[in-house]
Design a protein around this motif. Structure first.
Motif, PDB file in Angstrom:
ATOM      1  N   ALA A   1     -74.310-107.167  31.931  1.00 57.66           N
ATOM      2  CA  ALA A   1     -73.539-107.328  30.695  1.00 57.66           C
ATOM      3  C   ALA A   1     -74.373-106.945  29.481  1.00 57.66           C
ATOM      4  CB  ALA A   1     -73.050-108.773  30.567  1.00 57.66           C
ATOM      5  N   GLU A   2     -75.645-107.344  29.472  1.00 55.10           N
ATOM      6  CA  GLU A   2     -76.534-106.969  28.360  1.00 55.10           C
ATOM      7  C   GLU A   2     -76.687-105.456  28.275  1.00 55.10           C
ATOM      8  OE1 GLU A   2     -79.452-110.911  28.143  1.00 55.10           O
ATOM      9  OE2 GLU A   2     -79.948-109.244  29.482  1.00 55.10           O
ATOM     10  N   ALA A   3     -76.805-104.796  29.437  1.00 55.81           N
ATOM     11  CA  ALA A   3     -76.936-103.344  29.454  1.00 55.81           C
ATOM     12  C   ALA A   3     -75.661-102.678  28.944  1.00 55.81           C
ATOM     13  CB  ALA A   3     -77.249-102.861  30.869  1.00 55.81           C
ATOM     14  N   GLU A   4     -74.509-103.202  29.327  1.00 53.76           N
ATOM     15  CA  GLU A   4     -73.233-102.650  28.871  1.00 53.76           C
ATOM     16  C   GLU A   4     -73.087-102.787  27.364  1.00 53.76           C
ATOM     17  OE1 GLU A   4     -70.495-104.868  31.168  1.00 53.76           O
ATOM     18  OE2 GLU A   4     -70.667-103.594  32.951  1.00 53.76           O
ATOM     19  N   ILE A   5     -73.481-103.925  26.838  1.00 56.46           N
ATOM     20  CA  ILE A   5     -73.418-104.149  25.394  1.00 56.46           C
ATOM     21  C   ILE A   5     -74.323-103.162  24.657  1.00 56.46           C
ATOM     22  CG2 ILE A   5     -74.110-105.775  23.579  1.00 56.46           C
ATOM     23  CD1 ILE A   5     -73.024-108.010  25.432  1.00 56.46           C
ATOM     24  N   GLY A   6     -75.534-103.000  25.181  1.00 57.76           N
ATOM     25  CA  GLY A   6     -76.465-102.054  24.561  1.00 57.76           C
ATOM     26  C   GLY A   6     -75.928-100.638  24.583  1.00 57.76           C
ATOM     27  N   LYS A   7     -75.303-100.252  25.681  1.00 60.09           N
ATOM     28  CA  LYS A   7     -74.759 -98.897  25.793  1.00 60.09           C
ATOM     29  C   LYS A   7     -73.615 -98.681  24.814  1.00 60.09           C
ATOM     30  CE  LYS A   7     -72.907 -95.553  29.090  1.00 60.09           C
ATOM     31  NZ  LYS A   7     -72.522 -95.300  30.495  1.00 60.09           N
ATOM     32  N   ILE A   8     -72.720 -99.655  24.702  1.00 62.42           N
ATOM     33  CA  ILE A   8     -71.590 -99.525  23.772  1.00 62.42           C
ATOM     34  C   ILE A   8     -72.101 -99.351  22.345  1.00 62.42           C
ATOM     35  CG2 ILE A   8     -69.610-100.708  22.753  1.00 62.42           C
ATOM     36  CD1 ILE A   8     -69.262-102.112  25.496  1.00 62.42           C
ATOM     37  N   ARG A   9     -73.068-100.181  21.966  1.00 68.09           N
ATOM     38  CA  ARG A   9     -73.572-100.153  20.591  1.00 68.09           C
ATOM     39  C   ARG A   9     -74.265 -98.845  20.227  1.00 68.09           C
ATOM     40  NH1 ARG A   9     -73.707-104.769  17.676  1.00 68.09           N
ATOM     41  NH2 ARG A   9     -73.396-106.787  18.735  1.00 68.09           N
ATOM     42  N   THR A  10     -74.788 -98.119  21.211  1.00 73.43           N
ATOM     43  CA  THR A  10     -75.616 -96.942  20.924  1.00 73.43           C
ATOM     44  C   THR A  10     -74.964 -95.615  21.313  1.00 73.43           C
ATOM     45  OG1 THR A  10     -76.744 -97.245  23.067  1.00 73.43           O
ATOM     46  CG2 THR A  10     -77.772 -98.243  21.124  1.00 73.43           C
ATOM     47  N   THR A  11     -73.701 -95.646  21.725  1.00 71.42           N
ATOM     48  CA  THR A  11     -73.026 -94.408  22.121  1.00 71.42           C
ATOM     49  C   THR A  11     -71.693 -94.266  21.394  1.00 71.42           C
ATOM     50  OG1 THR A  11     -72.000 -95.529  24.031  1.00 71.42           O
ATOM     51  CG2 THR A  11     -74.081 -94.372  24.416  1.00 71.42           C
ATOM     52  N   GLU A  12     -71.163 -93.037  21.436  1.00 72.43           N
ATOM     53  CA  GLU A  12     -69.838 -92.796  20.868  1.00 72.43           C
ATOM     54  C   GLU A  12     -68.782 -93.418  21.782  1.00 72.43           C
ATOM     55  OE1 GLU A  12     -69.623 -88.553  20.686  1.00 72.43           O
ATOM     56  OE2 GLU A  12     -71.051 -88.421  19.011  1.00 72.43           O
ATOM     57  N   PRO A  13     -67.678 -93.886  21.241  1.00 74.40           N
ATOM     58  CA  PRO A  13     -67.262 -93.758  19.839  1.00 74.40           C
ATOM     59  C   PRO A  13     -67.751 -94.881  18.906  1.00 74.40           C
ATOM     60  CG  PRO A  13     -65.472 -94.687  21.117  1.00 74.40           C
ATOM     61  CD  PRO A  13     -66.578 -94.405  22.096  1.00 74.40           C
TER      62      PRO A  13
ATOM     63  N   ILE B   1     -69.814-111.708  28.085  1.00 74.66           N
ATOM     64  CA  ILE B   1     -68.570-111.047  28.482  1.00 74.66           C
ATOM     65  C   ILE B   1     -67.628-110.914  27.294  1.00 74.66           C
ATOM     66  CG2 ILE B   1     -66.447-111.347  29.828  1.00 74.66           C
ATOM     67  CD1 ILE B   1     -68.760-110.198  31.402  1.00 74.66           C
ATOM     68  N   LEU B   2     -67.489-111.974  26.525  1.00 76.22           N
ATOM     69  CA  LEU B   2     -66.621-111.933  25.348  1.00 76.22           C
ATOM     70  C   LEU B   2     -67.149-110.956  24.304  1.00 76.22           C
ATOM     71  CD1 LEU B   2     -65.754-115.722  24.942  1.00 76.22           C
ATOM     72  CD2 LEU B   2     -64.241-113.888  25.723  1.00 76.22           C
ATOM     73  N   GLU B   3     -68.488-110.926  24.138  1.00 75.90           N
ATOM     74  CA  GLU B   3     -69.095-109.984  23.201  1.00 75.90           C
ATOM     75  C   GLU B   3     -68.871-108.552  23.659  1.00 75.90           C
ATOM     76  OE1 GLU B   3     -71.569-108.517  19.970  1.00 75.90           O
ATOM     77  OE2 GLU B   3     -70.155-110.147  20.345  1.00 75.90           O
ATOM     78  N   ARG B   4     -69.022-108.296  24.950  1.00 74.04           N
ATOM     79  CA  ARG B   4     -68.769-106.957  25.485  1.00 74.04           C
ATOM     80  C   ARG B   4     -67.324-106.541  25.251  1.00 74.04           C
ATOM     81  NH1 ARG B   4     -68.061-106.505  31.665  1.00 74.04           N
ATOM     82  NH2 ARG B   4     -66.072-107.359  30.901  1.00 74.04           N
TER      83      ARG B   4
END
Length: 251
Positions: free
Chosen positions: A196-208, A19-22
């Motif tokens: 949470a893992e999926a959200e982190i992966g999505k943030i890292r691979t999408t804009e912005p 959660i903190l990483e996200r």
């Protein structure tokens, strides 16, 4: 099954760290977007403005050419009404872009390495005690929800002083409510971890967030700016040509 995992277990600690990483990545994505808009926002807006002007001139050319072919004057009211209909969405997008550019300029404050570490530490302290993902009661009690929203705003703004104040205010709020600490429990912990893992992966691979690659590479940044400037010059050339043609028809 709605299995609630309380603080202290391995799964709970993993979820808390995720959660903190996200949250950290979401903040970085927001700051990246602001940096991108400060770097390229005005050029992008100028390109859109030239595109709109070109569309406007193309429509006007069509109206005047048709009127000339028929040997009648242009119906100005019809032309204006048509332009308003055709360009309404474009002008809304332009206004939105200008608002985003202004917001990015206001969020332009940078922080030192020391300030960044203090901000992260303060946010983690507050999140451990108040994050709605870990403490469902935060959303249920107005005083706590207000403190959480204020802390998130300060965190996203890199406002160290405000976060220090939020830590003090949270301690006072807990004392006022007679709370030592909130219960820590998470329903369906395995599902929450996967989400949470999926959200982190999505943030890292999408804009912005992915724009960081361009912003941190001086050559890529220069190439992006050159491409926008070339596009702007091209549209300005089109506008100038169509303007001359329109002047001829209007004589």
């Amino acid at each position: 099954m709605d299995e609630r995992i309380r603080a202290g277990g391995e799964a709970y600690e993993r979820y808390r760290k995720l959660i903190l990483e996200r949250d950290r990545l979401e903040k970085e994505a927001l700051l990246t977007e602001s940096a991108w808009l400060r770097e390229f926002g005005q050029l992008t807006t100028d390109v859109l403005l030239e595109q709109i002007e070109c569309v406007k001139l193309r429509v006007m050319l069509g109206f005047y050419q048709e009127a000339a072919d028929r040997g009648v004057p242009v119906d100005q009211e019809e032309l204006i009404a048509y332009l308003q209909r055709e360009l309404a969405d474009d002008y809304m997008i332009l206004e939105d872009m200008q608002d985003h550019n202004e917001a990015a300029r206001r969020r332009g404050r940078t922080v030192t390495e020391y300030e960044d570490k203090r901000i992260q530490a303060l946010y983690q302290w507050i999140a451990k005690r108040l994050h709605p993902a870990l403490h469902p009661e935060t959303e249920k009690r107005e005083e706590l929800r207000i403190r959480w929203i204020a802390a998130v705003i300060a965190y996203h703004a890199n406002d160290l002083l405000r976060l220090v104040n939020e830590e003090i205010l949270l301690r006072k709020t807990f004392a006022k409510l007679g709370i030592t600490e909130l219960a820590e429990e998470v329903p369906d912990i395995d599902l929450r971890i996967r989400e949470a893992e999926a959200e982190i992966g999505k943030i890292r691979t999408t804009e912005p967030y992915t724009w960081r690659g361009v912003l941190e590479d001086s050559e890529a940044s220069a190439a992006k700016k050159a491409a926008l400037e070339a596009e702007l010059a091209e549209y300005r050339g089109y506008r100038e040509q169509m303007g001359k043609c329109l002047d001829e028809l209007m004589r």
